[in-house]
Design a protein around this motif. Structure first.
Motif, short mmCIF file in Angstrom:
data_model
loop_
_atom_site.label_atom_id
_atom_site.label_comp_id
_atom_site.label_asym_id
_atom_site.label_seq_id
_atom_site.Cartn_x
_atom_site.Cartn_y
_atom_site.Cartn_z
N ASN A 1 0.84 -1.14 -0.10
CA ASN A 1 -0.02 0.02 -0.10
C ASN A 1 0.84 1.37 0.08
O ASN A 1 0.44 2.32 -0.55
CB ASN A 1 -1.04 0.09 1.29
CG ASN A 1 -2.06 -0.99 1.07
OD1 ASN A 1 -2.36 -1.64 -0.05
ND2 ASN A 1 -2.57 -1.33 2.07
N GLN A 2 2.01 1.10 0.55
CA GLN A 2 2.76 2.17 0.74
C GLN A 2 3.48 2.58 -0.73
O GLN A 2 3.39 3.79 -0.98
CB GLN A 2 4.30 2.27 1.45
CG GLN A 2 3.84 2.06 2.94
CD GLN A 2 5.13 1.58 3.94
OE1 GLN A 2 6.22 1.43 3.06
NE2 GLN A 2 4.95 1.66 5.04
N LEU A 3 3.52 1.70 -1.66
CA LEU A 3 4.07 1.96 -2.65
C LEU A 3 2.98 2.24 -3.73
O LEU A 3 3.28 3.10 -4.67
CB LEU A 3 4.42 0.49 -3.50
CG LEU A 3 5.90 -0.25 -2.85
CD1 LEU A 3 6.43 -1.46 -3.32
CD2 LEU A 3 7.31 0.82 -3.06
N VAL A 4 1.84 1.89 -3.53
CA VAL A 4 0.94 2.46 -4.30
C VAL A 4 0.41 3.91 -4.17
O VAL A 4 0.16 4.64 -5.08
CB VAL A 4 -0.59 1.61 -4.14
CG1 VAL A 4 -1.75 1.90 -4.87
CG2 VAL A 4 -0.42 -0.13 -4.62
N ILE A 5 0.39 4.08 -2.92
CA ILE A 5 0.18 5.44 -2.55
C ILE A 5 1.01 6.53 -2.80
O ILE A 5 0.78 7.69 -3.58
CB ILE A 5 -0.30 5.69 -1.06
CG1 ILE A 5 -1.50 4.84 -0.56
CG2 ILE A 5 -0.55 7.19 -0.75
CD1 ILE A 5 -1.76 4.71 0.86
N GLU A 6 2.35 6.17 -2.66
CA GLU A 6 3.39 6.97 -3.09
C GLU A 6 3.34 7.30 -4.74
O GLU A 6 3.80 8.08 -5.10
CB GLU A 6 4.66 6.43 -2.74
CG GLU A 6 5.91 7.16 -3.01
CD GLU A 6 7.24 6.32 -2.53
OE1 GLU A 6 8.28 7.11 -2.46
OE2 GLU A 6 7.35 5.14 -2.55
N ALA A 7 3.05 6.09 -5.39
CA ALA A 7 3.03 6.18 -7.02
C ALA A 7 1.84 7.37 -7.47
O ALA A 7 1.93 8.11 -8.22
CB ALA A 7 2.87 4.80 -7.51
N ILE A 8 0.73 7.11 -6.63
CA ILE A 8 -0.17 7.95 -7.17
C ILE A 8 0.04 9.49 -6.68
O ILE A 8 -0.41 10.46 -7.52
CB ILE A 8 -1.58 7.57 -6.10
CG1 ILE A 8 -1.87 6.14 -6.71
CG2 ILE A 8 -2.89 8.78 -6.33
CD1 ILE A 8 -3.43 5.62 -5.81
N LEU A 9 0.60 9.56 -5.54
CA LEU A 9 1.13 11.05 -5.13
C LEU A 9 2.27 11.58 -6.18
O LEU A 9 2.00 12.76 -6.44
CB LEU A 9 1.52 10.94 -4.02
CG LEU A 9 0.69 10.85 -2.88
CD1 LEU A 9 1.18 10.87 -1.48
CD2 LEU A 9 -0.68 11.73 -2.72
N ASP A 10 3.05 10.68 -6.39
CA ASP A 10 4.06 11.01 -7.56
C ASP A 10 3.61 11.28 -8.66
O ASP A 10 3.85 12.27 -9.43
CB ASP A 10 5.16 9.83 -7.70
CG ASP A 10 6.25 10.20 -8.36
OD1 ASP A 10 6.92 11.17 -8.04
OD2 ASP A 10 6.49 9.58 -9.47
N ASN A 11 2.45 10.53 -9.31
CA ASN A 11 1.95 10.96 -10.52
C ASN A 11 1.38 12.57 -10.52
O ASN A 11 0.82 12.99 -11.63
CB ASN A 11 0.77 9.92 -10.58
CG ASN A 11 0.23 10.02 -12.08
OD1 ASN A 11 1.11 10.27 -13.22
ND2 ASN A 11 -1.11 9.93 -12.37
#
Length: 919
Positions: free
Chosen positions: A810-820
């Motif tokens: 979940n950390q990776l998913v949320i971080e990727a969304i924010l980075d986008n």
């Protein structure tokens, strides 16, 4: 054709096929969403085989069996039915089935021949396309026309949809039953290899039939349950909607009563304006009026007042039921024009309405009358009157605010549009046997056990609403949900049957070669034996390759039936889809080989960018190599200024096959691909692609048979690596079509190098200029298309957010969304760390998981809210708890908003826009 010499055996088979038609129809109808349209109709194949053996002499059996089946599946059929239009419909369906069997058998007898004795792959393909597909339009068209004409459950609106499902069922039945039955008949005179081939056909058809039935049964059961739950939800929604409409009518009347009570001087113009506004917002209101209460002695005074209001003589009419009864007359009414006759009418002169008025007066509550049919309407329209008592300051009755409400409009709002087509309904008053509102005419729902009964209490009146899901609508809805499943089943069955028949055809060819060469030279015998071994290996390999994904289809279908967990079922369906794709890939390779052997495969000549192809190949296999801990290298020596004209799809197909093999047989080390080009004369270019690996290598003996179709270097039944043995053979044939070849350099245990060479023409000049322009500058359209994404990122660019989440995925998913979105972030894994991090003052917002070790998100949020400088920082709850209690707890703990897992980018973006001010 098939000849049965023994008359007893022939008669027994004739009778057996007749009963098989009837019994198979009844068995398969259990897997249907409509009794006479079955997703897999084996009787079509039985009828075809019967007519192929006995020609027209089997037509009576087909006609009678078809007629008997359709008669038997009708729930209310009796002997009288045979003399009605329905009996004509049964005969028409039976005629269509007989005609279809006759046409299909004629094609087999006089053109195509026995499908299992055919040596021509082209005729096998013709069999699948004509007898297996096109001919089945006969029965589906005639049968669906008959049902649409004589059966009320099949409307003409869905004519083509029903034809499609009927045709699909007949096609599946013919493709499965015909090879199966022909494999069982006249096997005594076959040799050993032919019997083995027949067993393969039998087993494949049986497995396919079982898989289709299991999968279909699961989907129908699942769909029925889903439909049942959906219907229950919609009925509850209708119930709530009708209560809402009833309450709205009471609320609007209360507004009028309050207005009258609070207005000292009630003028006609003000009354008209106020009521018109109410009616405009509530289309269920037919009219509203003010009915004051006066004594008999005040009648003349009020008549004079009415005449002054309306500018004409108005008489208060309606004789009292009792001499000392008060008068309750209509003084003001909107709309006036349609209700002018009601002005001055003494409502107290009507017995039922008098009783309702008395009840309203005594209870101080609004009361409704029984349902009436409005006479002012062009057509009868059910409505009810509701009286709301209005009192003077000393609680003395002043009069009644009255509303006339349209029942049909209220129910239409409650049904919410489409639901009106989904449900049959009847609305009754309590203890009444006659519905005052209904959308059906041919039957009654009041005694129907399947109908849902709802009771409504309306200001002293009780209504009973009966609802029943519309059969035709629900059937069509279900059929739409099965569309993808049936198409997938059809593609798989047609492809595999075509493959099996081609395999059988190839086996016949090999046996013919063996028979011709056996009595000649010893070398010919040896070659025939090798061919036979290749055939056996191929049959074994293909049986394994087909059964493996088919086992997944059958296994996961069975598992899906045993669980109600939608997430688990979705996982099973995804695995079924993957296995189905694998089966189709096997069939595609077989078809490509067959096309090449028949010299039917033609390459296209279109402009393409070879650099793009190499990049695509590189990206495809990069992740596969990383998963195996292999080094993947791509060295491209082809000038970027060169563009080519050829078959890009087939070129990439060769590279994919070679790279797949290299990765498959390499466990350690690296796999590399090197591309070179050489310019020849007349606009031709020689392309050289080298694929080198550090895998297991290939012995010299195995290199000789490496490019033989249906063989592998390791052909043992316990071989480590799977596959059909078609990839390299197909790749070399494609290279030959490209005026090139594939060579192999290999040493066992030290790796292999495959060298793919081909001749490709240079691209057109215009294409070269266009591709060059694309590489040196992005087109205007692409820049415009990217504007929306840039704007989305620019909203939050530079923002810094703290992610509090203990799950690494979940950390990776949320971080990727924010980075986008252009947002930077820090990550901590528990609430205690979050409180410490927020204190640093570096963050614009916090995304907080609720369930975490050490300190959960609720406690962490409460502590952050106690920090003087950071008590207003936006904190968004991330949790899988979507219950109302969970949301309330999040709000009580100090969260700004609540986001449920899994987190969707759109939801997160919307939440951030709400809590973060624009910069």
């Amino acid at each position: 054709m098939v000849r049965i010499a023994n008359p007893i055996h022939s008669a027994g088979l004739y009778v057996g096929l007749f009963f098989a038609y009837f019994l198979a129809g009844h068995t398969l109808s259990l897997f249907s969403f409509q009794a006479q349209i079955v997703p897999i109709w084996l009787p079509a194949g039985i009828a075809l085989v019967g007519c192929y053996i006995w020609w027209w002499r089997f037509l009576p059996a087909v006609f009678i069996a078809s007629f008997a089946f359709n008669y038997s599946v009708q729930p209310s059929a009796d002997m009288v039915t045979l003399l009605t239009e329905q009996g004509v419909g049964f005969s028409l369906i039976a005629f269509g089935a007989s005609l279809q069997a006759l046409v299909g058998s004629a094609l087999l007898r006089y053109w195509l021949g026995h499908p299992l004795r055919q040596v021509s792959n082209l005729k096998i393909l013709y069999f699948v396309l004509t007898v297996g597909l096109l001919v089945n339009l006969i029965s589906s068209t005639i049968g669906t026309y008959s049902l649409s004409l004589f059966n009320p459950d099949y409307s003409k609106e869905h004519f083509w949809n029903n034809i499609f499902y009927w045709w699909l069922g007949d096609s599946l039945g013919v493709l499965l039953a015909t090879p199966f039955l022909l494999s069982l008949i006249s096997v005594d005179n076959l040799d050993r290899e032919q019997k083995r081939s027949r067993i393969l056909v039998l087993s494949t058809a049986s497995v396919l039939l079982f898989a289709v039935l299991v999968l279909t049964n699961f989907f129908i059961s699942f769909s029925n349950e889903n439909t049942k739950q959906s219907t229950a939800r919609e009925i509850k929604s209708i119930e709530n909607g009708l209560y809402r409409e009833l309450n709205n009518s009471m609320a609007q009347l209360q507004n009028l009563a309050s207005y009258i009570q609070n207005t000292k001087v009630l003028k006609q113009s003000n009354f008209t304006t106020f009521v018109s506004d109410l009616i405009a917002t509530q289309p269920t209101i037919a009219a509203m009026s003010w009915n004051p209460v006066i004594s008999q002695q005040e009648k003349e005074q009020h008549q004079l007042e009415l005449s002054n209001i309306y500018g004409r003589e108005v008489i208060i009419r309606g004789d009292p039921l009792i001499s000392d009864d008060p008068i309750v007359y209509v003084k003001l009414i909107v709309p006036e024009e349609q209700n002018s006759k009601a002005i001055g009418f003494n409502v107290f002169s009507n017995k039922e309405r008098k009783q309702t008025l008395i009840e309203a007066d005594l209870s101080f509550q609004p009361r409704a009358t029984p349902v009436i049919q409005l006479v002012q309407s062009e057509t009868k329209s059910p409505a009810y009157l509701m009286f709301f008592p209005v009192f003077k300051g000393n609680k003395e009755l002043k009069g009644f605010a009255t509303g006339v409400f349209l029942v049909e409009a209220m129910l239409a709002n409650a049904l919410d549009g489409n639901a009106n087509h989904k449900f049959d309904y009847e609305l009754y008053e309590q203890d009444s046997k006659t519905a005052f509102l209904s959308n059906i005419t041919d039957r009654s729902l009041i005694n129907n056990e399947s109908a849902e009964s709802l009771e409504f209490d309306l200001a002293g009146q009780v209504w009973n609403l009966y609802l029943l899901a519309n059969k035709e609508f629900m059937l069509q809805k279900q059929s739409q949900s099965y569309f993808f499943l049936y198409c997938l089943e059809f593609i798989i069955v047609a492809s595999i049957i075509l493959l099996i028949l081609m395999m059988n055809s190839r086996q016949i060819q090999l046996n013919t070669i063996v028979a011709e060469k056996t009595n000649s030279l010893k070398n010919a015998v040896q070659e025939a034996n090798e061919a036979n071994k290749a055939k056996s290996r191929f049959l074994a390999n293909m049986s394994h390759e087909i059964r493996t994904p088919m086992n997944a289809v059958v296994g996961f279908s069975a598992l899906a039936r045993k669980t109600d967990d939608m997430k688990t079922i979705q996982g099973y369906l995804e695995k079924i889809e993957v296995s189905s794709d694998l089966l189709l890939n096997i069939v595609n390779d077989i078809l490509d080989i067959s096309k090449i052997e028949a010299k039917k495969l033609i390459l296209t000549h279109e402009n393409f960018d070879l650099q793009e192809s190499l990049c695509r190949i590189g990206s495809i296999f990069q992740s596969q190599a990383e998963n195996k801990n292999l080094v993947w290298k791509v060295k491209n020596n082809i000038p970027t200024s060169l563009y080519f004209k050829g078959d890009q799809v087939r070129f990439e197909q060769v590279l994919i096959n070679l790279c797949s093999n290299a990765l498959k047989f390499t466990e350690h080390g690296e796999v590399s691909i090197t591309a070179d080009s050489e310019i020849l004369n007349n606009g031709k270019n020689k392309i050289i692609i080298r694929i080198k690996d550090s895998g297991i290598g290939i012995s010299e003996d195995n290199q000789k048979k490496l490019f033989t179709a249906f063989t592998q270097a390791d052909d043992s039944t316990l071989r480590r690596f799977g596959g059909t043995g078609l990839g390299l053979a197909l790749s070399q044939e494609l290279s030959h079509l490209m005026q090139g070849d594939i060579k192999v350099i290999s040493q066992e245990g030290k790796g292999s190098e495959f060298i793919f060479e081909c001749i490709i023409l240079s691209a057109d000049h215009d294409f070269e200029l266009k591709q060059s322009a694309l590489k040196h500058g992005q087109p205007q359209t692409e820049m415009i298309a990217g504007t929306e994404e840039i704007n989305k990122v620019s909203k939050f660019a530079g923002r810094h957010i703290l992610i509090v989440e203990d799950n690494e995925i979940n950390q990776l998913v949320i971080e990727a969304i924010l980075d986008n979105l252009g947002i930077t972030s820090d990550i901590v894994s528990d609430g205690k760390q979050a409180v410490e991090k927020v204190g640093s003052g570096l963050y614009d917002a916090v995304l907080m998981d609720c369930q975490m070790p050490i300190m959960d998100g609720y406690e962490a949020t409460k502590r952050i809210r106690k920090l003087p400088k950071y008590n207003t920082i936006p904190i968004l709850a991330l949790t899988a708890d979507v219950t109302e209690e969970g949301k309330n707890r999040a709000v009580e703990s100090g969260f700004n908003s609540h986001l449920s897992k899994p987190i969707m980018e759109e939801d997160l973006l919307s939440a951030l826009e709400d809590c973060l001010p624009r910069e």
